[in-house]
Design a protein around this motif. Structure first.
Motif, PDB file in Angstrom:
ATOM      1  N   ILE A  19      26.341 -16.506  25.580  1.00  0.00           N
ATOM      2  CA  ILE A  19      26.629 -16.938  26.948  1.00  0.00           C
ATOM      3  C   ILE A  19      28.102 -16.681  27.254  1.00  0.00           C
ATOM      4  O   ILE A  19      28.976 -16.970  26.430  1.00  0.00           O
ATOM      5  CB  ILE A  19      26.336 -18.449  27.135  1.00  0.00           C
ATOM      6  CG1 ILE A  19      24.958 -18.807  26.593  1.00  0.00           C
ATOM      7  CG2 ILE A  19      26.439 -18.834  28.606  1.00  0.00           C
ATOM      8  CD1 ILE A  19      25.000 -19.496  25.247  1.00  0.00           C
TER       9      ILE A  19
ATOM     10  N   HIS B 102      20.650 -12.227  33.052  1.00  0.00           N
ATOM     11  CA  HIS B 102      20.248 -12.510  31.671  1.00  0.00           C
ATOM     12  C   HIS B 102      19.559 -11.276  31.100  1.00  0.00           C
ATOM     13  O   HIS B 102      18.755 -10.636  31.782  1.00  0.00           O
ATOM     14  CB  HIS B 102      19.282 -13.699  31.649  1.00  0.00           C
ATOM     15  CG  HIS B 102      18.693 -13.999  30.304  1.00  0.00           C
ATOM     16  ND1 HIS B 102      19.447 -14.469  29.239  1.00  0.00           N
ATOM     17  CD2 HIS B 102      17.411 -13.892  29.841  1.00  0.00           C
ATOM     18  CE1 HIS B 102      18.660 -14.642  28.191  1.00  0.00           C
ATOM     19  NE2 HIS B 102      17.415 -14.298  28.525  1.00  0.00           N
TER      20      HIS B 102
ATOM     21  N   SER C 283      24.270 -13.736  30.138  1.00  0.00           N
ATOM     22  CA  SER C 283      23.716 -14.208  28.877  1.00  0.00           C
ATOM     23  C   SER C 283      22.821 -13.129  28.280  1.00  0.00           C
ATOM     24  O   SER C 283      22.279 -12.279  28.994  1.00  0.00           O
ATOM     25  CB  SER C 283      22.946 -15.523  29.052  1.00  0.00           C
ATOM     26  OG  SER C 283      21.837 -15.363  29.901  1.00  0.00           O
TER      27      SER C 283
END
Length: 470
Positions: free
Chosen positions: A310, A263, A290
């Motif tokens: 995402i 992420h 993401s």
């Protein structure tokens, strides 16, 4: 209040709002009130009867306005911007009057379909490849929490929501030491625990203060050897303190080799990626799982509006979606029900302000603003660098840098910050960098002009001369 009165007062409040913004430079940036001044003016018990809106607005001017720090002030150089461009305000006014609840496609089809399209506009604007899908979260904190929950569930083979974390292996999450504290909170809320958030120090001498990827890889190997459960990596682009930015391409290679979820938190700096020349700051981001950035910061969208992209929405839905009978509809699966992509069930119509904003300014207008801020911040940094009494403690990353007077104690630097902010012409904040207190400067206000950077320079020098070095 009837609807004719509503229309009348709505017009008056809009006029007051315009006058407020046109006179912002005449106001001190930070509120000058002392603790307790506002609450002392508010009755301890609620009124039994109603009163006229004119009286309420008079009290608003008398009680509320003095107690506001003016986040839209063109010389707000503290924290990061929380801009509210005029078209975005008008969109929010529309949303407030219509008051839709946008939890499912069926409950507001226009909101769901506009959100899908606006997130794709943003994806294209910042150069993310096709394959990423987006959702609007209320803040980067919520997006990061969602990402951490996916990391947890993925590592636990999607059994964490059912069985909990007790009795089994605890996921480990890795990040740099310069990440925002929202990462820590996400770890707490996800039940993973602070001890399992492993913060890797920056690589010595790295100009972007990126985490040491060799140390990261070694830590993951050590944890696996000790029977622990590595689950994910959180990379930063534009860390809160001084803009620390990790080597995202290197993190992606490690994540791929170790089968970890990656992420990227670009809450503030991600907006600058609408300018192609700044994208080297997050090279490799297309390999992340993401990414989050906040249009409610630098792009001028009224708070709250956080863009969460995402690569595998099914993993997010598998983590967060819950379907009681009363939420099932005949359109299930045909369109996105975005409440399944976020922690809250209820959702506001946030996409409308993006539509108003991007159509009003166009990408070219937004790029010009961001490029100006970066240019003016760099120029200010260089002017301060040229002053014999000031040292630059971190180089500009986009429009953020830090400095401090040479030879001053930490207490004296804090006194200087307070003196600057009490003066009222500009607003700055401090941070702790390499064990010492430094002063942050960050340009990002929608209404900023080049003269405001010059005012910052003059104010800083004047207050240094007036403040005891300690």
């Amino acid at each position: 209040m009837n609807w004719d009165e509503f229309a009348d007062w709505g017009g008056k409040i809009a006029a007051r709002g315009a006058a407020y913004h046109k006179t912002l430079r005449e106001r001190p940036v930070r509120s000058p009130v002392k603790p307790g001044e506002i609450i002392a003016q508010l009755p301890e018990t609620p009124p039994e009867g109603g009163c006229d809106m004119a009286e309420i607005l008079e009290d608003f001017e008398r009680i509320v306005m003095p107690g506001l720090t003016h986040w839209q002030h063109p010389r707000f150089f503290a924290y990061f911007p929380a801009n509210a461009a005029p078209p975005s305000m008008l969109a929010e006014f529309m949303v407030t009057t219509l008051a839709p609840q946008c939890m499912l496609w069926q409950t507001s089809p226009a909101a769901a379909e506009m959100e899908e399209r606006m997130l794709d506009w943003l994806r294209l604007s910042i150069g993310l490849p096709e394959g990423f899908q987006g959702v609007i979260q209320d803040s980067a904190s919520s997006a990061t929490l969602a990402a951490v929950l996916v990391m947890r569930e993925r590592a636990l083979k999607w059994e964490g929501n059912v069985r909990g974390l007790s009795g089994g292996p605890t996921p480990r999450i890795y990040c740099s030491s310069g990440v925002h504290t929202s990462i820590d909170r996400a770890i707490w809320v996800a039940g993973i625990g602070q001890d399992n958030l492993i913060k890797i120090p920056a690589k010595p001498g790295d100009p972007n203060r990126a985490l040491d990827t060799d140390a990261l890889a070694a830590q993951i190997r050590e944890d696996r050897a000790n029977g622990l459960l590595p689950a994910g990596i959180i990379g930063a682009t534009g860390g809160t303190s001084v803009g620390a930015s990790d080597d995202i391409a290197a993190l992606a290679r490690i994540a791929g080799d170790e089968d970890l979820y990656l992420h990227v938190d670009a809450a503030w700096a991600g907006a600058a990626m609408i300018c192609p020349e700044f994208r080297d700051l997050w090279d490799g981001v297309e390999q992340a799982d993401s990414v989050v950035f906040n249009p409610h910061k630098w792009l001028g969208a009224q708070f709250d509006c956080s863009a969460h992209f995402i690569r595998d929405p099914d993993a997010l839905r598998q983590t967060l979606a819950i379907r009681p009978e009363y939420l099932k509809t005949q359109t299930d699966g045909a369109f996105n029900d975005y409440s399944e992509w976020s922690v809250p069930l209820g959702r506001r119509f946030r996409a409308l302000k993006l539509w108003f904003l991007i159509r009003s300014y166009g990408l070219s207008g937004l790029r010009e603003m961001i490029r100006n801020h970066v240019t003016w911040s760099l120029a200010l940094c260089n002017k301060l660098r040229g002053h014999s009494e000031i040292e630059i403690t971190s180089e500009p990353i986009l429009s953020l840098f830090s400095f401090r007077p040479k030879g001053w104690s930490d207490d004296a630097v804090l006194s200087l910050v307070e003196a600057i902010n009490t003066d009222g012409r500009i607003y700055l904040t401090q941070t702790n960098l390499d064990g010492q207190i430094v002063i942050r400067f960050q340009a990002g206000s929608f209404g900023m002009e080049e003269a405001d950077a010059e005012m910052a320079y003059l104010t800083i020098l004047e207050m240094i001369r007036k403040t005891d070095a300690g």
